[in-house]
Design a protein around this motif. Structure first.
Motif, PDB file in Angstrom:
ATOM      1  N   VAL A  58       0.928  -1.152  -0.327  1.00 46.44           N
ATOM      2  CA  VAL A  58       0.509   0.305   0.022  1.00 46.44           C
ATOM      3  C   VAL A  58       0.520   1.335   0.090  1.00 46.44           C
ATOM      4  N   ALA A  59       0.281   2.323  -0.794  1.00 46.29           N
ATOM      5  CA  ALA A  59       1.343   3.561  -0.377  1.00 46.29           C
ATOM      6  C   ALA A  59       0.863   3.887   0.763  1.00 46.29           C
TER       7      ALA A  59
ATOM      8  N   GLN B 184      -2.612  -2.647   5.868  1.00 46.07           N
ATOM      9  CA  GLN B 184      -3.788  -2.280   7.093  1.00 46.07           C
ATOM     10  C   GLN B 184      -3.876  -1.382   7.756  1.00 46.07           C
ATOM     11  N   MET B 185      -2.823  -1.684   9.212  1.00 42.23           N
ATOM     12  CA  MET B 185      -3.078  -0.661   9.467  1.00 42.23           C
ATOM     13  C   MET B 185      -2.247   0.907   9.392  1.00 42.23           C
ATOM     14  N   LEU B 186      -1.709   0.690   8.118  1.00 44.00           N
ATOM     15  CA  LEU B 186      -1.019   2.162   7.741  1.00 44.00           C
ATOM     16  C   LEU B 186      -2.800   2.969   6.376  1.00 44.00           C
TER      17      LEU B 186
ATOM     18  N   GLY C 164      -6.258   8.394   8.004  1.00 45.88           N
ATOM     19  CA  GLY C 164      -7.511   9.334   8.042  1.00 45.88           C
ATOM     20  C   GLY C 164      -7.304   9.288   9.190  1.00 45.88           C
ATOM     21  N   THR C 165      -6.584  10.050  10.231  1.00 45.04           N
ATOM     22  CA  THR C 165      -6.405   9.637  11.240  1.00 45.04           C
ATOM     23  C   THR C 165      -5.070  11.616  11.247  1.00 45.04           C
ATOM     24  N   ASP C 166      -4.909  12.019  12.932  1.00 48.45           N
ATOM     25  CA  ASP C 166      -4.292  13.011  13.431  1.00 48.45           C
ATOM     26  C   ASP C 166      -2.708  12.129  13.871  1.00 48.45           C
TER      27      ASP C 166
ATOM     28  N   SER D 218      -7.944  -2.129   1.208  1.00 50.97           N
ATOM     29  CA  SER D 218      -8.811  -0.857  -0.197  1.00 50.97           C
ATOM     30  C   SER D 218      -8.616   0.199   0.974  1.00 50.97           C
ATOM     31  N   ALA D 219      -8.468   1.558   0.746  1.00 52.35           N
ATOM     32  CA  ALA D 219      -9.571   2.486   1.324  1.00 52.35           C
ATOM     33  C   ALA D 219     -10.292   2.617   1.760  1.00 52.35           C
ATOM     34  N   ALA D 220     -11.278   2.044   0.744  1.00 57.26           N
ATOM     35  CA  ALA D 220     -12.987   1.597   1.246  1.00 57.26           C
ATOM     36  C   ALA D 220     -13.000   1.301   2.481  1.00 57.26           C
TER      37      ALA D 220
END
Length: 610
Positions: A266-267, A287-289, A294-296, A339-341
């Motif tokens: 994943v990128a 998956q963790m990345l 989408g977090t801070d 996936s991002a979704a």
């Protein structure tokens, strides 16, 4: 200023980083002779089997991520051997077992490491087999200074060796005594075996033919025959409290081929992180990345409670998916899991307090199927404790556990794995996590000098999981090296021992390096942590709900804040979480700069660079 125990090493010629200084030196010697990072990794891998036999042996396994200079992406050499053809759920049920023992011969899979290392050497290296085996033969024949951890582990196994595993006693109790820490320790049987293999192979025509002849000696010749005969004839005591024969045969050995596969990735910002497929736990890091994008996380104090909380809750979600979906199966919905979704949906489950639930997702609308969730202490232990590897209970061992990330329970002493990374002046890179064949978990096979892997304990005996036991498939291993590209170019190879904690510690290191600006050594040295809120991959397969272990260097205020969020804290030794190593490369104008770092925990890991 960030504290560091040693500098991040820098140079232009090459670097090797491993979990033992002798292996790093052996790998660097291949680079100095003009060979590649591939040859260096193979030499280091064989030395680790000799100098860290409580963590890896010739009868183990190794996943390897390989990046040839200039390659658009790395490839994976899977040195994870499959289950025997006779390994079925019915076979274990007939033995009265509902969980695969963590010791003995029943959990043995095909030992894939030898074939994987030779595949790397043949297809990518330049050295002869004798070049990469010479240091291992030297240390096996003439001895290496045994570290305290090995001496103490042998002491913990003395009664079992003398009572049940005489082949192990012959090697590890020379003269009937436990070897003294700091003194030279030898394994002449392995030295003789490797010399015999070299003698057998030297008559073959080309370099490649000599390597193939050695491979055939192992998997289709005397080594396979000795393993098959031992498993068929010997009733071996294991953690079930009974004696069992093994299921592994010479035909299983002959049928084995190391798989060369595409890595998954994943990128993440300017980086692309590559891992092995879902037959390993590697995709959990990806998956963790995806979730953390989408977090801070980039804005949080990398040593603060909010950082730890966010990482731990992310780990819980990815690990729940691992245990529900991963395995050596075409049915793994990996594209969706990465996936991002899917990550967007999973991210919404992270709250301000610690979750005590196991929450796998439903990729593509599927219904999840979780393995049994056994609370810590559920399984009685008749003489041996679980972990990576499984070893004897020894409540009175000296406190030398610094650097060994697996924790003890009720006096059980545990070890883990090893790690190798290398980079050369041309830009070739290797990341490999060898393991298995621990002398604590399976008896030494007479005449060979090594033990068999017990990786089969990672299969479940419950139907319906991608990691359910089936014949001739790979167990869903915890072994998980990492490779990173930056701006489309190979950048970093890194990894660590540590079973279920491997991708947790790698994630923490990577985030601190990328977001906090820590160099490789600083990111390794910084206080770390992990969660055990997941079904353990090792016998007895238990879970500690909400459990988080912190190194003692975290301030009391951080500990209080995490406890207030509902985390069930254990504060470990100040230097007890992980044994990370890393190498990296970047361009300084037209010149390649190499970097390297290794873990001070345990006082064994070292990097070499020039």
């Amino acid at each position: 200023m960030t504290f560091t125990t040693r500098p991040e090493l820098r140079g232009t010629f090459g670097a090797v980083a491993t979990t033992h200084w002798l292996a790093s030196a052996a790998g660097m010697s291949l680079l100095e002779k003009g060979h590649t990072a591939f040859d260096a990794a193979v030499a280091a891998g064989f030395v680790l089997q000799i100098v860290e036999p409580h963590l890896v042996g010739p009868g183990g396994e190794v996943p390897i991520i390989v990046t040839p200079a200039g390659a658009d992406e790395p490839v994976v050499i899977s040195g994870q051997g499959p289950s025997p053809a006779k390994a079925t759920i019915a076979r274990f049920r007939d033995l009265g077992l509902d969980i695969i023992p963590g010791t003995g011969l029943l959990p043995a899979c095909v030992p894939g490491a030898f074939g994987a290392w030779l595949t790397l050497l043949r297809d990518h290296g330049t050295a002869e087999l004798e070049d990469v085996l010479s240091a291992a033969i030297h240390y096996a024949e003439h001895g290496h200074p045994i570290v305290p951890r090995i001496s103490n582990t042998i002491a913990s196994m003395k009664d079992l060796f003398t009572t049940h595993w005489p082949g192990s006693a012959e090697i590890y109790l020379p003269g009937g005594a436990v070897p003294q820490a700091g003194k030279l320790f030898r394994n002449p049987q392995i030295a003789t075996l490797y010399r015999t293999i070299l003698d057998h192979a030297k008559g073959a025509g080309s370099r490649e033919a000599r390597i193939q002849a050695a491979y055939d000696f192992w998997y289709r010749g005397p080594v396979a025959e000795a393993i098959g005969d031992y498993c068929a004839r010997q009733d071996v005591w294991d953690v079930s409290g009974r004696h069992h024969r093994g299921l592994l045969t010479a035909q299983d050995m002959a049928d084995y081929r190391p798989r060369v596969e595409k890595a998954v990735s994943v990128a993440y910002g300017d980086f692309e992180v590559f891992k092995c497929g879902a037959w390993s736990q590697g995709p959990v890091l990806l998956q963790m990345l995806q979730i953390l994008k989408g977090t801070d996380i980039a804005d949080l104090d990398p040593l603060g409670a909010d950082f730890v909380h966010l990482v731990v809750e992310t780990v819980k979600l990815a690990m729940a998916d691992r245990d529900s979906w991963y395995g050596d199966s075409p049915d793994v919905p990996l594209d969706t899991l990465l996936s991002a979704a899917y990550a967007d949906a999973r991210r919404t489950l992270i709250g301000e307090t610690a979750s005590l639930d196991i929450r796998p997702g439903a990729p593509d609308g599927r219904n999840c199927n979780m393995p049994p969730l056994r609370t810590v202490g559920t399984i009685a232990q008749p003489g041996l404790g679980g972990g990576e590897p499984t070893v004897a209970r020894t409540p009175d061992l000296p406190n030398d556990r610094q650097g060994e990330p697996s924790l003890s329970r009720e006096g059980a002493q545990r070890g883990d794995t090893v790690y190798v990374s290398s980079v050369d002046r041309w830009g070739n890179m290797v990341s490999a996590t060898p393991s298995g064949g621990w002398f604590q978990s399976s008896p030494v096979i007479p005449g060979l000098g090594f033990s068999l892997t017990t990786r089969g304990q990672m299969f479940w005996l419950e139907e319906g999981l991608n990691s359910t036991l089936r014949p001739c498939v790979r167990p869903r291993t915890t072994l998980t090296p990492s490779m990173v590209y930056r701006d489309g170019r190979p950048y970093m190879a890194f990894g660590t021992p540590g079973g279920d904690q491997q991708d947790q510690w790698q994630l923490v290191m990577f985030l601190r390096h990328v977001h906090a600006g820590m160099n490789l050594q600083e990111a390794i040295d910084a206080p770390s942590f992990h969660t055990d809120h997941l079904p353990s991959s090792f016998w007895p397969r238990e879970i500690s709900r909400g459990g988080v272990t912190l190194e003692g260097r975290f301030p009391p205020q951080v500990q209080r804040e995490l406890a207030a969020k509902g985390h069930v804290l254990t504060v470990g030794d100040p230097w007890s979480e992980g044994r990370l190593s890393a190498v990296a490369r970047e361009m300084d104008g037209d010149v390649q700069l190499v970097k390297a770092a290794a873990n001070p925990r345990g006082m064994q890991g070292y990097a070499v660079a020039r």
